[in-house]
Write a protein that holds these residues in place. Structure first.
Motif, short mmCIF file in Angstrom:
data_model
loop_
_atom_site.label_atom_id
_atom_site.label_comp_id
_atom_site.label_asym_id
_atom_site.label_seq_id
_atom_site.Cartn_x
_atom_site.Cartn_y
_atom_site.Cartn_z
N SER A 167 1.08 -1.40 0.06
CA SER A 167 0.19 0.26 0.05
C SER A 167 0.61 1.27 -0.35
CB SER A 167 -0.81 0.01 1.23
OG SER A 167 -0.10 -0.17 2.48
N ILE A 168 2.16 1.18 -0.12
CA ILE A 168 3.29 2.36 -0.45
C ILE A 168 3.27 2.46 -0.91
CG2 ILE A 168 5.38 1.53 0.59
CD1 ILE A 168 6.39 3.06 2.49
N TYR A 169 2.77 1.86 -2.07
CA TYR A 169 2.98 2.51 -3.61
C TYR A 169 2.36 3.08 -3.92
CZ TYR A 169 7.44 -0.36 -4.20
OH TYR A 169 8.26 -1.13 -4.27
N LYS A 170 1.81 4.10 -4.61
CA LYS A 170 0.84 4.85 -5.18
C LYS A 170 0.70 5.00 -7.11
CE LYS A 170 -0.14 5.83 -0.75
NZ LYS A 170 -1.01 5.39 -0.32
N VAL A 171 -0.24 5.42 -7.36
CA VAL A 171 0.04 5.56 -8.89
C VAL A 171 -0.03 7.02 -8.42
CG1 VAL A 171 -2.00 5.24 -11.13
CG2 VAL A 171 -2.00 3.69 -8.71
N GLY A 172 1.39 7.42 -9.89
CA GLY A 172 1.98 8.67 -10.28
C GLY A 172 1.40 8.69 -11.39
N LYS A 173 1.18 7.76 -12.33
CA LYS A 173 0.50 8.48 -13.84
C LYS A 173 -0.34 7.43 -14.64
CE LYS A 173 3.61 10.79 -17.01
NZ LYS A 173 4.21 11.49 -17.79
N GLN A 174 -1.38 7.60 -15.49
CA GLN A 174 -1.89 6.44 -15.78
C GLN A 174 -2.33 7.95 -17.28
OE1 GLN A 174 -6.04 5.45 -14.50
NE2 GLN A 174 -5.03 6.46 -12.82
N VAL B 185 1.30 2.71 -17.53
CA VAL B 185 1.13 2.90 -15.96
C VAL B 185 1.89 3.21 -15.14
CG1 VAL B 185 -0.80 2.63 -13.84
CG2 VAL B 185 -1.55 2.21 -15.96
N TRP B 186 2.39 3.93 -13.81
CA TRP B 186 3.08 4.00 -13.66
C TRP B 186 3.01 4.64 -11.79
CZ3 TRP B 186 7.12 8.70 -14.80
CH2 TRP B 186 8.82 8.69 -13.82
N ILE C 228 7.16 1.51 -10.68
CA ILE C 228 6.32 -0.02 -11.67
C ILE C 228 6.39 1.02 -13.02
CG2 ILE C 228 5.41 -1.82 -11.33
CD1 ILE C 228 5.45 -1.72 -8.37
N THR C 229 6.54 0.46 -13.34
CA THR C 229 5.44 0.64 -15.11
C THR C 229 4.76 -0.63 -15.69
OG1 THR C 229 7.29 0.69 -16.51
CG2 THR C 229 6.82 2.90 -15.65
N VAL C 230 3.84 -0.43 -17.05
CA VAL C 230 2.98 -1.30 -17.16
C VAL C 230 2.49 -0.97 -18.49
CG1 VAL C 230 1.26 -3.31 -16.69
CG2 VAL C 230 2.12 -2.73 -14.39
N TYR C 231 2.11 -2.00 -19.28
CA TYR C 231 1.86 -1.29 -20.64
C TYR C 231 2.11 -2.52 -21.05
CZ TYR C 231 6.93 -0.42 -21.92
OH TYR C 231 8.23 -1.10 -21.85
N LEU D 253 8.03 8.94 -24.86
CA LEU D 253 6.52 9.11 -24.30
C LEU D 253 5.46 9.53 -23.10
CD1 LEU D 253 4.74 6.26 -26.73
CD2 LEU D 253 4.62 9.11 -26.80
N TYR D 254 6.79 8.93 -22.12
CA TYR D 254 5.50 9.09 -20.94
C TYR D 254 6.64 9.18 -19.41
CZ TYR D 254 1.77 6.63 -23.38
OH TYR D 254 0.73 6.07 -24.04
N ILE D 255 7.79 9.12 -19.47
CA ILE D 255 8.46 9.17 -18.11
C ILE D 255 9.91 10.81 -19.15
CG2 ILE D 255 10.31 8.09 -16.88
CD1 ILE D 255 9.60 5.21 -18.04
N PRO D 256 9.36 11.59 -18.68
CA PRO D 256 10.47 12.61 -18.91
C PRO D 256 11.41 12.65 -18.21
CG PRO D 256 7.95 13.59 -18.26
CD PRO D 256 8.36 11.61 -17.83
#
Length: 331
Positions: free
Chosen positions: A176-183, A188-189, A201-204, A231-234
């Motif tokens: 639970s310490i992990y949080k969604v930062g971008k979707q 999803v990051w 963690i990233t998933v695509y 595209l997603y990780i500047p």
């Protein structure tokens, strides 16, 4: 007669219960820091060629790290001091010169969960030969147990986020310490803060026919990671510069066959960096062939933590990614 029969049945159940309780071995919980092990060996053997061989295998550098970090942090103990709570260590390697010539792995000898690698030989040369022959199996047993132990720890407090289920029809057991930062539509990051940085963690997903040419597999994996990074990780803002995550161009990643959650694919380990900016770290990627849903699934963990050891943080990400399951068709 009915009473006698009932009495006989009760006595039989009582006897069976007592016999079963005696056969059960109640063990304490094992202890030990993550990716650590105890080597029980005579000090003279440890200082010589036998110890050198053990260290060459069990303290070998972890693949794909920016600086050398050993597979295991090792403590050596002489056999006479191998008593009390130290026997409850999770990963133990017991090495001795003996009248027997053998090498095997035992489970839960003194505690649970526990793996004990036992290596014996009638001479130093035999011991060294047995270490070389059995080291990979013992390392695999230790690592598999560490993964399972980490995954059990996660279950104490799991994230209730449903974004992976909603977007991709999959689940990961994420603390639970992990949080969604971008979707985004296909990305999803999820991350958390660690000492001096973040674990990520990233998933695509990719088209099902991606990576169809074995001869260009590594090149195609690098191209995929670099395009996703663009595209997603500047990266940080740098005047007149384009910054984003990419695969470190100076080092080709390592690729191995893998299978997680019933899906076959590859495991990729290597280094990432930020184009036009001095940031870098290790990554671990699983590319899985999801034929049923006509796609390739990509699960990645990467660590940013400058000037600190990253082995255990990347190991935690590996343990999370290996909880992968297909939960259903994505929305």
């Amino acid at each position: 007669m009915k009473q006698a029969g009932t009495l006989f049945l009760l006595l039989t159940l009582l006897f069976s219960s007592c016999k079963e309780s005696k056969s059960k071995k109640y063990l304490p919980s094992s202890v030990g820091a993550i990716n650590s092990m105890v080597v029980v060996i005579d000090s003279e053997l440890w200082k010589g060629s036998v110890g050198d061989t053990i260290r060459r295998h069990f303290a070998a550098p972890v693949v794909g790290m920016p600086m050398d970090e050993p597979l295991f942090t090792i403590d050596q103990v002489a056999p006479k001091f191998f008593t009390g709570s130290i026997r409850n260590t999770r990963s133990i390697l017991y090495v001795m010169e003996d009248s027997l010539n053998l090498a095997h792995v035992k489970t839960d000898m003194y505690a649970s969960p526990q793996r004990v690698g036992v290596i014996k030989g009638t001479s130093k040369d035999e011991i060294i030969e047995n270490v070389r022959a059995k080291a990979d199996d013992i390392i695999t047993a230790f690592k598999d147990m560490e993964i399972e132990a980490a995954q059990k720890r996660f279950e104490r407090s799991l994230s209730k986020e449903t974004v992976l289920q909603d977007k991709f029809g999959i689940s990961l057991n994420i603390p639970s310490i992990y949080k969604v930062g971008k979707q985004e539509d296909n990305f999803v990051w999820i991350d958390r803060e660690i000492q001096r940085g973040t674990a990520n963690i990233t998933v695509y997903e990719m088209p099902a026919d991606s990576f169809s040419n074995d001869s260009t597999l590594v090149k195609d994996i690098v191209a995929m990671r670099d395009s996703i990074g663009a595209l997603y990780i500047p990266g940080p803002d740098v005047p007149n510069k384009i910054t984003h995550m990419r695969t470190e161009p100076a080092f080709a990643p390592y690729v191995y066959p893998a299978e997680i959650g019933g899906l076959k694919g590859v495991e990729v380990r290597g280094l990432w960096d930020i184009k036009n900016f001095p940031m870098a770290g290790p990554f671990l990627t699983y590319i899985l062939n999801d034929k049923e849903n006509n796609r390739k699934l990509v699960l990645e963990g990467f660590v940013f933590a400058p000037a600190t050891e990253k082995r255990n943080d990347l190991f935690e990400l590996e343990a999370i990614l290996k909880t992968f399951k297909i939960e259903g068709v994505k929305n």
